[in-house]
Design a protein around this motif. Structure first.
Motif, short mmCIF file in Angstrom:
data_model
loop_
_atom_site.label_atom_id
_atom_site.label_comp_id
_atom_site.label_asym_id
_atom_site.label_seq_id
_atom_site.Cartn_x
_atom_site.Cartn_y
_atom_site.Cartn_z
N ARG A 74 0.83 -1.21 0.00
CA ARG A 74 0.00 0.00 0.00
C ARG A 74 0.86 1.26 0.00
N GLU A 75 1.92 1.26 0.81
CA GLU A 75 2.79 2.43 0.87
C GLU A 75 3.51 2.66 -0.45
N LYS A 76 3.89 1.58 -1.14
CA LYS A 76 4.55 1.73 -2.44
C LYS A 76 3.60 2.37 -3.45
N ILE A 77 2.34 1.94 -3.42
CA ILE A 77 1.35 2.52 -4.34
C ILE A 77 1.17 4.01 -4.04
N LEU A 78 0.98 4.33 -2.78
CA LEU A 78 0.77 5.73 -2.40
C LEU A 78 2.01 6.58 -2.69
N ASP A 79 3.19 6.03 -2.44
CA ASP A 79 4.42 6.78 -2.71
C ASP A 79 4.54 7.11 -4.20
N LEU A 80 4.19 6.14 -5.04
CA LEU A 80 4.28 6.38 -6.49
C LEU A 80 3.29 7.46 -6.92
N VAL A 81 2.06 7.38 -6.40
CA VAL A 81 1.04 8.37 -6.76
C VAL A 81 1.45 9.77 -6.29
N ILE A 82 1.86 9.87 -5.03
CA ILE A 82 2.21 11.18 -4.48
C ILE A 82 3.44 11.76 -5.15
N SER A 83 4.44 10.92 -5.45
CA SER A 83 5.64 11.44 -6.11
C SER A 83 5.32 11.96 -7.50
N CYS A 84 4.38 11.32 -8.19
CA CYS A 84 3.95 11.81 -9.50
C CYS A 84 3.25 13.16 -9.37
N PHE A 85 2.37 13.29 -8.39
CA PHE A 85 1.69 14.57 -8.16
C PHE A 85 2.71 15.67 -7.90
N LYS A 86 3.70 15.38 -7.05
CA LYS A 86 4.70 16.40 -6.72
C LYS A 86 5.56 16.74 -7.93
N ARG A 87 5.81 15.77 -8.78
CA ARG A 87 6.59 16.03 -10.00
C ARG A 87 5.88 17.04 -10.89
N HIS A 88 4.58 17.10 -10.77
CA HIS A 88 3.79 18.05 -11.57
C HIS A 88 3.41 19.30 -10.77
N GLY A 89 4.12 19.56 -9.67
CA GLY A 89 3.94 20.81 -8.94
C GLY A 89 2.81 20.85 -7.94
N ALA A 90 2.34 19.68 -7.48
CA ALA A 90 1.19 19.65 -6.57
C ALA A 90 1.58 20.14 -5.18
N LYS A 91 0.62 20.75 -4.50
CA LYS A 91 0.73 21.11 -3.10
C LYS A 91 -0.18 20.18 -2.30
N GLY A 92 0.33 19.70 -1.17
CA GLY A 92 -0.41 18.71 -0.40
C GLY A 92 -1.48 19.31 0.48
N MET A 93 -2.57 18.56 0.64
CA MET A 93 -3.62 18.88 1.61
C MET A 93 -4.30 17.58 2.00
N ASP A 94 -4.97 17.58 3.16
CA ASP A 94 -5.59 16.36 3.66
C ASP A 94 -7.08 16.60 3.87
N THR A 95 -7.89 15.63 3.43
CA THR A 95 -9.34 15.69 3.60
C THR A 95 -9.82 14.32 4.07
N PRO A 96 -11.08 14.20 4.49
CA PRO A 96 -11.58 12.89 4.94
C PRO A 96 -11.88 11.92 3.80
N VAL A 280 -7.18 4.24 -5.24
CA VAL A 280 -6.13 3.52 -4.53
C VAL A 280 -6.64 2.17 -4.02
N GLU A 281 -7.85 2.13 -3.46
CA GLU A 281 -8.38 0.89 -2.89
C GLU A 281 -8.57 -0.18 -3.96
N ARG A 282 -9.06 0.22 -5.12
CA ARG A 282 -9.24 -0.75 -6.20
C ARG A 282 -7.90 -1.25 -6.72
N ILE A 283 -6.95 -0.34 -6.84
CA ILE A 283 -5.62 -0.74 -7.30
C ILE A 283 -4.97 -1.67 -6.29
N PHE A 284 -5.11 -1.35 -5.01
CA PHE A 284 -4.56 -2.20 -3.97
C PHE A 284 -5.18 -3.60 -4.03
#
Length: 399
Positions: A74-96, A280-284
């Motif tokens: 799960r962490e590998k999947i999330l790390d890949l997704v988040i690193s791609c977002f950051k590569r495209h200039g994303a700013k992080g935020m958290d929601t429910p 993410v859940e479906r991919i996992f």
């Protein structure tokens, strides 16, 4: 190596008594009495011989426990997704939002540039996850309603667009619609087709046009989409021969929603937006099922080096070595025993996938060396004590 588990019942009783400690001195006696009663009750409830406990521990509804192996995936999947977002200039935020990872572009920009980048991000993530071949279907939201009610097209023109609903393809389909006289004579239709043609030009420059299919039959269920919509589907989920493919629906989706932000703005300011969500859940679930069918093993730790000894009374030397490794940024472990057996230590390394072992014993201490053992090849080499960290770093950089 260390695992978290249930506390002993005495520890629970002590913890409860601490929680019941009063915030002020005036009620100390009363609460102390209550804590003693609570300790006695809780201790009696947790007696080992009790056949039926008075409570049941279970996960909250809609959630599940994840094993260490599952957490690694799960962490590998999330790390890949988040690193791609950051590569495209994303700013992080958290929601429910627990099941999705979202990327959104908000603001007034030139047509189709943000839309093309969202599709590029989706392709990068799905390619990086190596789930198999995929296709991103793209369409307009509620085609006929959009054309007639919102865009002002004549019903016959919208019906002509409906003739293309069964068609799907790339820029060639857009060109075909351009050549249709009943569409080309309408200004609004031409504007929409122009945007789509421009989008495919950008997708071609990004090198992903072959992954996008213009499909007017696609209809996303959310009402807030206002323009281009898209969703990614796996063409074939990796499975072993003879097994049924997994039907999980779309693994990513998104589109343009120019009116949504304005609905929550007191002044009604409109903010054009386009975005995407990764399921993410479906991919996992897909990765989890593939692991089961292939019997794949997953390392649950990232330990690089294990500190071992073949003799007794070498705890202090092991502690010195492991401290040096930690201080050098190397991930290291050792058994929490004074005099562990060497075979037990080596078996642990093999079972957990730790690649290197450093060994200190009487002979090594006398000669001022450290033995470095490759777990895979079982080859050992003696290195001077002062050089062993540098040798470990060299080996790790080459692996």
């Amino acid at each position: 190596m260390p695992l978290l588990g249930l506390l002993p019942r005495r520890a629970w009783a002590s913890l409860l008594s601490q929680l019941l400690r009063p915030p002020c001195a005036s009620c100390t006696g009363a609460v102390r009495c209550q804590s003693q009663v609570a300790e006695a009750v809780l201790t009696s409830q947790l007696k080992a011989h009790q056949e039926k406990p008075n409570f049941i521990i279970k996960t909250p509804k809609g959630t599940r426990d994840l094993s260490p192996q599952h957490m690694v995936v799960r962490e590998k999947i999330l790390d890949l997704v988040i690193s791609c977002f950051k590569r495209h200039g994303a700013k992080g935020m958290d929601t429910p939002a627990f099941e999705l990872k979202d990327f959104d572009i908000a603001g007034q920009f030139d047509p189709m540039i943000p839309d093309a980048e969202c599709l590029k991000i989706m392709c990068e993530i799905l390619s990086g996850l190596q789930l198999g071949d995929f296709l991103i279907k793209m369409a307009w939201k509620d085609v006929r309603h959009e054309m007639v009610v919102k865009k002002g097209l004549a019903p016959e023109v919208a019906d002509r667009i409906g003739d293309y609903v069964q068609c799907h393809g790339g820029v060639s389909l857009v060109e075909q619609m351009f050549q249709d006289p009943r569409l080309s004579q309408n200004k609004q239709a031409l504007e929409g087709l122009g945007d789509l043609k421009l989008l495919f030009e950008y997708l071609t420059l990004f090198g992903i046009a072959d992954k996008i299919s213009f499909d007017l039959s696609l209809a996303r269920g959310l009402d807030y989409y206002t323009g281009v919509i898209y969703e990614a589907v796996l063409l074939q989920t990796p499975t072993q021969a003879g097994e049924e493919p997994l039907n999980v629906g779309s693994v990513a989706a998104g589109g343009r929603y120019d009116g949504l932000v304005g609905m929550f703005d007191p002044k009604g300011h409109k903010v054009p937006c386009v975005g995407l969500s990764i399921g993410v859940e479906r991919i996992f679930y897909i990765v989890e099922q593939r692991m089961k069918t292939k019997g794949e093993k997953v390392r649950t730790t990232e330990t690089q080096v294990f500190v071992a000894t073949p003799q007794k009374n070498f705890l202090q030397e092991r502690l010195k070595l492991i401290a040096e490794l930690w201080d050098s940024g190397i991930k290291a472990e050792m058994l929490y025993k004074n005099n562990p057996k060497l075979l037990t230590q080596l078996h642990y390394c093999e079972s957990t996938g730790i690649p290197l072992v450093v060994i200190i014993g009487e002979q090594e201490l006398k000669e001022g060396v450290i033995k470095i053992r490759s777990v895979a090849s079982r080859e050992e080499v003696a290195i001077k004590r002062e050089n062993f960290v540098a040798e470990i770093q060299k080996r790790l950089s080459e692996s």
